[in-house]
Design a protein around this motif. Structure first.
Motif, PDB file in Angstrom:
ATOM      1  N   VAL A 153       5.598 -12.294  -2.221  1.00  0.00           N
ATOM      2  CA  VAL A 153       6.749 -12.680  -1.392  1.00  0.00           C
ATOM      3  C   VAL A 153       6.675 -12.006  -0.012  1.00  0.00           C
ATOM      4  N   TYR A 154       5.451 -11.648   0.405  1.00  0.00           N
ATOM      5  CA  TYR A 154       5.203 -11.019   1.714  1.00  0.00           C
ATOM      6  C   TYR A 154       5.877  -9.650   1.855  1.00  0.00           C
ATOM      7  N   TYR A 155       6.086  -8.977   0.731  1.00  0.00           N
ATOM      8  CA  TYR A 155       6.739  -7.666   0.772  1.00  0.00           C
ATOM      9  C   TYR A 155       5.895  -6.654   1.547  1.00  0.00           C
ATOM     10  N   ARG A 156       4.585  -6.625   1.292  1.00  0.00           N
ATOM     11  CA  ARG A 156       3.728  -5.658   1.989  1.00  0.00           C
ATOM     12  C   ARG A 156       3.691  -5.923   3.489  1.00  0.00           C
ATOM     13  N   ALA A 157       3.527  -7.178   3.870  1.00  0.00           N
ATOM     14  CA  ALA A 157       3.438  -7.509   5.298  1.00  0.00           C
ATOM     15  C   ALA A 157       4.738  -7.187   6.028  1.00  0.00           C
ATOM     16  N   THR A 158       5.858  -7.498   5.422  1.00  0.00           N
ATOM     17  CA  THR A 158       7.125  -7.209   6.097  1.00  0.00           C
ATOM     18  C   THR A 158       7.425  -5.707   6.091  1.00  0.00           C
ATOM     19  N   THR A 159       6.941  -4.993   5.067  1.00  0.00           N
ATOM     20  CA  THR A 159       7.074  -3.532   5.064  1.00  0.00           C
ATOM     21  C   THR A 159       6.274  -2.947   6.219  1.00  0.00           C
ATOM     22  N   ARG A 160       5.042  -3.411   6.386  1.00  0.00           N
ATOM     23  CA  ARG A 160       4.202  -2.946   7.495  1.00  0.00           C
ATOM     24  C   ARG A 160       4.885  -3.210   8.830  1.00  0.00           C
ATOM     25  N   ASP A 161       5.396  -4.407   9.011  1.00  0.00           N
ATOM     26  CA  ASP A 161       6.045  -4.755  10.276  1.00  0.00           C
ATOM     27  C   ASP A 161       7.273  -3.885  10.525  1.00  0.00           C
ATOM     28  N   GLU A 199       5.716   8.391   6.481  1.00  0.00           N
ATOM     29  CA  GLU A 199       5.778   9.691   7.143  1.00  0.00           C
ATOM     30  C   GLU A 199       6.354   9.499   8.533  1.00  0.00           C
ATOM     31  N   GLY A 200       7.255  10.397   8.907  1.00  0.00           N
ATOM     32  CA  GLY A 200       7.866  10.339  10.223  1.00  0.00           C
ATOM     33  C   GLY A 200       9.080  11.244  10.264  1.00  0.00           C
ATOM     34  N   ASP A 201       9.907  11.060  11.305  1.00  0.00           N
ATOM     35  CA  ASP A 201      11.131  11.854  11.355  1.00  0.00           C
ATOM     36  C   ASP A 201      12.049  11.402  10.219  1.00  0.00           C
ATOM     37  N   SER A 202      12.920  12.297   9.786  1.00  0.00           N
ATOM     38  CA  SER A 202      13.715  12.022   8.587  1.00  0.00           C
ATOM     39  C   SER A 202      14.586  10.782   8.721  1.00  0.00           C
ATOM     40  N   ASP A 203      15.175  10.536   9.881  1.00  0.00           N
ATOM     41  CA  ASP A 203      16.020   9.351  10.055  1.00  0.00           C
ATOM     42  C   ASP A 203      15.212   8.067   9.897  1.00  0.00           C
ATOM     43  N   SER A 204      14.017   8.023  10.482  1.00  0.00           N
ATOM     44  CA  SER A 204      13.182   6.823  10.393  1.00  0.00           C
ATOM     45  C   SER A 204      12.686   6.592   8.972  1.00  0.00           C
ATOM     46  N   VAL A 205      12.306   7.649   8.289  1.00  0.00           N
ATOM     47  CA  VAL A 205      11.858   7.514   6.902  1.00  0.00           C
ATOM     48  C   VAL A 205      13.009   7.033   6.022  1.00  0.00           C
ATOM     49  N   GLU A 206      14.189   7.578   6.216  1.00  0.00           N
ATOM     50  CA  GLU A 206      15.357   7.124   5.438  1.00  0.00           C
ATOM     51  C   GLU A 206      15.675   5.661   5.733  1.00  0.00           C
ATOM     52  N   THR A 207      15.504   5.240   6.986  1.00  0.00           N
ATOM     53  CA  THR A 207      15.700   3.832   7.349  1.00  0.00           C
ATOM     54  C   THR A 207      14.749   2.944   6.560  1.00  0.00           C
ATOM     55  N   MET A 208      13.498   3.364   6.420  1.00  0.00           N
ATOM     56  CA  MET A 208      12.526   2.574   5.673  1.00  0.00           C
ATOM     57  C   MET A 208      12.845   2.556   4.178  1.00  0.00           C
ATOM     58  N   ILE A 209      13.310   3.668   3.647  1.00  0.00           N
ATOM     59  CA  ILE A 209      13.687   3.694   2.229  1.00  0.00           C
ATOM     60  C   ILE A 209      14.842   2.727   1.989  1.00  0.00           C
TER      61      ILE A 209
END
Length: 92
Positions: free
Chosen positions: A18-26, A50-60
């Motif tokens: 379902v393009y999960y990997r590609a959209t995660t990368r983007d 890996e990154g600043d805590s706010d950006s990593v939390e955004t990705m989670i």
């Protein structure tokens, strides 16, 4: 970079084909997060951010929804010391 964090994330549900990997990368590149994403043999998706805590939390948080056609049932997260990843890639 003392404020840099690392999250190892495993996502379960309908997340392959379902393009999960590609959209995660983007999303990770747009957010400025380094790391990787890959499919697991059991149908789950695994990622490291890996990154600043706010950006990593955004990705989670992003992983809980994922790509438009995904159905996420669970997101498990483990934190560790960053290893200095640069860029974001899809692993096979």
């Amino acid at each position: 970079m003392a404020d840099r964090v690392r999250a190892h994330v495993v996502i379960s549900g309908r997340v392959q084909g379902v393009y999960y990997r590609a959209t995660t990368r983007d999303a990770a590149r747009e957010t400025g997060v380094d790391g990787w994403v890959r499919n697991l043999e059991d149908g789950r998706v695994e990622a490291v951010f890996e990154g600043d805590s706010d950006s990593v939390e955004t990705m989670i948080e992003w992983c809980a929804t994922g790509s438009p056609n995904a159905r996420v049932d669970d997101v498990s997260v483990e934190y560790a010391e960053p290893s200095g990843l640069e860029g974001f890639e899809i692993r096979r």
